[in-house]
Motif scaffolding. Sequence first.
Motif, PDB file in Angstrom:
ATOM      1  N   PRO A   2      35.763 -49.376 -11.354  1.00  0.00           N
ATOM      2  CA  PRO A   2      35.460 -49.976 -10.062  1.00  0.00           C
ATOM      3  C   PRO A   2      36.711 -50.526  -9.363  1.00  0.00           C
ATOM      4  CG  PRO A   2      33.925 -50.753 -11.734  1.00  0.00           C
ATOM      5  CD  PRO A   2      35.033 -50.066 -12.456  1.00  0.00           C
ATOM      6  N   TYR A   3      36.669 -50.518  -8.027  1.00  0.00           N
ATOM      7  CA  TYR A   3      37.809 -50.927  -7.221  1.00  0.00           C
ATOM      8  C   TYR A   3      37.339 -51.818  -6.078  1.00  0.00           C
ATOM      9  CZ  TYR A   3      35.887 -46.665  -5.117  1.00  0.00           C
ATOM     10  OH  TYR A   3      35.032 -45.704  -4.638  1.00  0.00           O
ATOM     11  N   TRP A   4      38.299 -52.530  -5.506  1.00  0.00           N
ATOM     12  CA  TRP A   4      38.025 -53.285  -4.277  1.00  0.00           C
ATOM     13  C   TRP A   4      37.639 -52.281  -3.190  1.00  0.00           C
ATOM     14  CZ3 TRP A   4      41.906 -54.630  -0.102  1.00  0.00           C
ATOM     15  CH2 TRP A   4      41.349 -55.516   0.827  1.00  0.00           C
ATOM     16  N   VAL A   5      36.603 -52.607  -2.441  1.00  0.00           N
ATOM     17  CA  VAL A   5      35.978 -51.629  -1.548  1.00  0.00           C
ATOM     18  C   VAL A   5      36.924 -51.068  -0.495  1.00  0.00           C
ATOM     19  CG1 VAL A   5      33.676 -52.602  -1.866  1.00  0.00           C
ATOM     20  CG2 VAL A   5      35.136 -53.485  -0.019  1.00  0.00           C
ATOM     21  N   SER A   6      37.977 -51.788  -0.128  1.00  0.00           N
ATOM     22  CA  SER A   6      38.824 -51.352   0.991  1.00  0.00           C
ATOM     23  C   SER A   6      39.878 -50.328   0.602  1.00  0.00           C
ATOM     24  CB  SER A   6      39.510 -52.566   1.630  1.00  0.00           C
ATOM     25  OG  SER A   6      38.558 -53.395   2.267  1.00  0.00           O
ATOM     26  N   TYR A   7      40.217 -50.214  -0.684  1.00  0.00           N
ATOM     27  CA  TYR A   7      41.277 -49.268  -1.054  1.00  0.00           C
ATOM     28  C   TYR A   7      40.993 -47.847  -0.563  1.00  0.00           C
ATOM     29  CZ  TYR A   7      42.977 -52.850  -4.401  1.00  0.00           C
ATOM     30  OH  TYR A   7      43.448 -53.993  -4.990  1.00  0.00           O
ATOM     31  N   PRO A   8      39.875 -47.233  -0.952  1.00  0.00           N
ATOM     32  CA  PRO A   8      39.680 -45.834  -0.544  1.00  0.00           C
ATOM     33  C   PRO A   8      39.554 -45.665   0.965  1.00  0.00           C
ATOM     34  CG  PRO A   8      37.712 -46.685  -1.639  1.00  0.00           C
ATOM     35  CD  PRO A   8      38.786 -47.697  -1.836  1.00  0.00           C
ATOM     36  N   GLU A   9      38.957 -46.659   1.654  1.00  0.00           N
ATOM     37  CA  GLU A   9      38.818 -46.536   3.104  1.00  0.00           C
ATOM     38  C   GLU A   9      40.177 -46.597   3.798  1.00  0.00           C
ATOM     39  OE1 GLU A   9      36.018 -45.733   4.726  1.00  0.00           O
ATOM     40  OE2 GLU A   9      35.243 -45.519   2.691  1.00  0.00           O
ATOM     41  N   MET A  10      41.060 -47.452   3.319  1.00  0.00           N
ATOM     42  CA  MET A  10      42.413 -47.524   3.882  1.00  0.00           C
ATOM     43  C   MET A  10      43.171 -46.222   3.652  1.00  0.00           C
ATOM     44  SD  MET A  10      43.733 -51.296   2.806  1.00  0.00           S
ATOM     45  CE  MET A  10      42.993 -52.805   3.390  1.00  0.00           C
ATOM     46  N   VAL A  64      26.378 -58.821  -4.185  1.00  0.00           N
ATOM     47  CA  VAL A  64      26.920 -57.617  -3.558  1.00  0.00           C
ATOM     48  C   VAL A  64      26.614 -56.413  -4.445  1.00  0.00           C
ATOM     49  CG1 VAL A  64      28.945 -56.491  -2.577  1.00  0.00           C
ATOM     50  CG2 VAL A  64      28.779 -58.995  -2.578  1.00  0.00           C
ATOM     51  N   PRO A  65      25.884 -55.412  -3.935  1.00  0.00           N
ATOM     52  CA  PRO A  65      25.650 -54.200  -4.738  1.00  0.00           C
ATOM     53  C   PRO A  65      26.978 -53.550  -5.125  1.00  0.00           C
ATOM     54  CG  PRO A  65      24.304 -54.198  -2.750  1.00  0.00           C
ATOM     55  CD  PRO A  65      25.274 -55.318  -2.598  1.00  0.00           C
ATOM     56  N   GLY A  66      27.011 -52.972  -6.312  1.00  0.00           N
ATOM     57  CA  GLY A  66      28.247 -52.366  -6.788  1.00  0.00           C
ATOM     58  C   GLY A  66      28.550 -51.015  -6.187  1.00  0.00           C
ATOM     59  N   THR A  67      27.705 -50.510  -5.321  1.00  0.00           N
ATOM     60  CA  THR A  67      27.829 -49.145  -4.806  1.00  0.00           C
ATOM     61  C   THR A  67      29.205 -48.861  -4.236  1.00  0.00           C
ATOM     62  OG1 THR A  67      25.492 -49.340  -4.187  1.00  0.00           O
ATOM     63  CG2 THR A  67      26.697 -47.416  -3.365  1.00  0.00           C
ATOM     64  N   ASP A  68      29.659 -49.677  -3.289  1.00  0.00           N
ATOM     65  CA  ASP A  68      30.929 -49.403  -2.625  1.00  0.00           C
ATOM     66  C   ASP A  68      32.135 -49.760  -3.487  1.00  0.00           C
ATOM     67  OD1 ASP A  68      29.550 -48.421  -0.504  1.00  0.00           O
ATOM     68  OD2 ASP A  68      29.893 -50.125   0.821  1.00  0.00           O
ATOM     69  N   PHE A  69      31.905 -50.414  -4.614  1.00  0.00           N
ATOM     70  CA  PHE A  69      32.972 -50.654  -5.590  1.00  0.00           C
ATOM     71  C   PHE A  69      33.082 -49.504  -6.594  1.00  0.00           C
ATOM     72  CE2 PHE A  69      31.375 -54.962  -4.545  1.00  0.00           C
ATOM     73  CZ  PHE A  69      32.554 -55.616  -4.206  1.00  0.00           C
ATOM     74  N   ALA A  70      32.164 -48.537  -6.511  1.00  0.00           N
ATOM     75  CA  ALA A  70      31.998 -47.510  -7.552  1.00  0.00           C
ATOM     76  C   ALA A  70      31.606 -48.168  -8.873  1.00  0.00           C
ATOM     77  CB  ALA A  70      33.246 -46.658  -7.729  1.00  0.00           C
ATOM     78  N   ALA A  71      30.853 -49.267  -8.768  1.00  0.00           N
ATOM     79  CA  ALA A  71      30.317 -49.968  -9.946  1.00  0.00           C
ATOM     80  C   ALA A  71      28.810 -49.749  -9.948  1.00  0.00           C
ATOM     81  CB  ALA A  71      30.658 -51.454  -9.891  1.00  0.00           C
ATOM     82  N   TYR A  72      28.432 -48.515 -10.164  1.00  0.00           N
ATOM     83  CA  TYR A  72      27.018 -48.150 -10.082  1.00  0.00           C
ATOM     84  C   TYR A  72      26.234 -48.798 -11.227  1.00  0.00           C
ATOM     85  CZ  TYR A  72      29.349 -44.838  -7.078  1.00  0.00           C
ATOM     86  OH  TYR A  72      30.153 -44.291  -6.106  1.00  0.00           O
TER      87      TYR A  72
END
Length: 387
Positions: free
Chosen positions: A123-131, A349-357
């Motif tokens: 899992p990652y901080w949600v903004s990394y892949p979007e940036m 916070v759902p883990g979805t956008d963290f890739a923490a499914y």
Amino acid sequence: MRGLSQRVQAMKPSATVAVNARALELRRQGVDLVALTAGEPDFDTPEHVKEAARRALLAGKTKYAPPAGIPELREALAEKFRRENGLGVKPEETLVTVGGKQALFNLFQAILDPGDEVIVLAPYWVSYPEMVRFAGGVPVEVETRPEEGFIPDPERVQRAITPRTKALVVNSPNNPTGAVYPKEVLEALARLALEHDFYLVSDEIYEHLIYEGEHFSPGTLAPEHTITVNGAAKAFAMTGWRIGYACGPKAVIQAMANVSSQSTTSPDTIAQWATLEALTNRESSQAFIAMAREAYRRRRDLLLSGLASLGLKAVRPSGAFYVLLDTSPFAPDEIRAAERLLEAGVAVVPGTDFAAYGHVRLSYATSEAQLQKALERFAEALSRAQV
């Protein structure tokens, strides 16, 4: 001809910001809600920092600052990176930004061309892949696993490297897992950057919030390949002041400053003088950090013991102020679980956008009384889910 750009339409809003805004709105409406959503300290900014801001106002330090930051703060940052992180940087190799988020955004704009790949550890901080995507890059996920304490496996990372790999992002202590990466793991990742000649982006924003283990900056091993990103938000409870900072190779830092010069111009001048006080008044600042860290430690232990007593599973975090909770006892997926917890009066916070499914993120940057109330509501939600 009118319309929005494709890159903006492709960008998702920050899930953590959105969920926290929803929680705040429900509270404003009078809903009795325990919010475990915000990634920010609940402590007030230390008084010596606020007093420095007052002095700056009275002294008329209210004009534009240079895009890379006021010289005094850059000098203090170079000393901070040398003293605390073992990084031999000069002031011109440092940069002040509008929060740590802008440092990362500017960095990806500065180093990425279309199609360049950036490895992110999930899992990652949600903004990394979007940036990365916004800069034209391609995020490449490499999983870290709960049974391994969410610690990266360097061999797994190595298998993800291709000729298009431009950077690897590491975040220790980690958001959202709370994992603190061992020195030997970070050294192995730094060696990969050296061997394959890509950038190592080290996000160290939570460096002062470690409860077990020690912080290590991989830039000490690969200084010409590493950009170290940090900020005043977490250590000094200065989230709203919006001061981030970075250090790294001079050419990269200058390119990042150029991006600032054409966007924000510079960070808030008064906030920079306040941050200078936070960095240089070490006695007062270290006392504040020690107080906050001990409070977070107590809260973490309270939350973990309460979750365990309910039979709920969570990997013990060694840093930051987050816990990833396994949601399988509540619902088939993390989104439905978050909805059921919200119905019980707890915002997570759902883990979805963290890739923490299969997980939700809990922030324990709140009072022990609120955490105890949250545990009681977890028990209620659990009983309903088992009916």
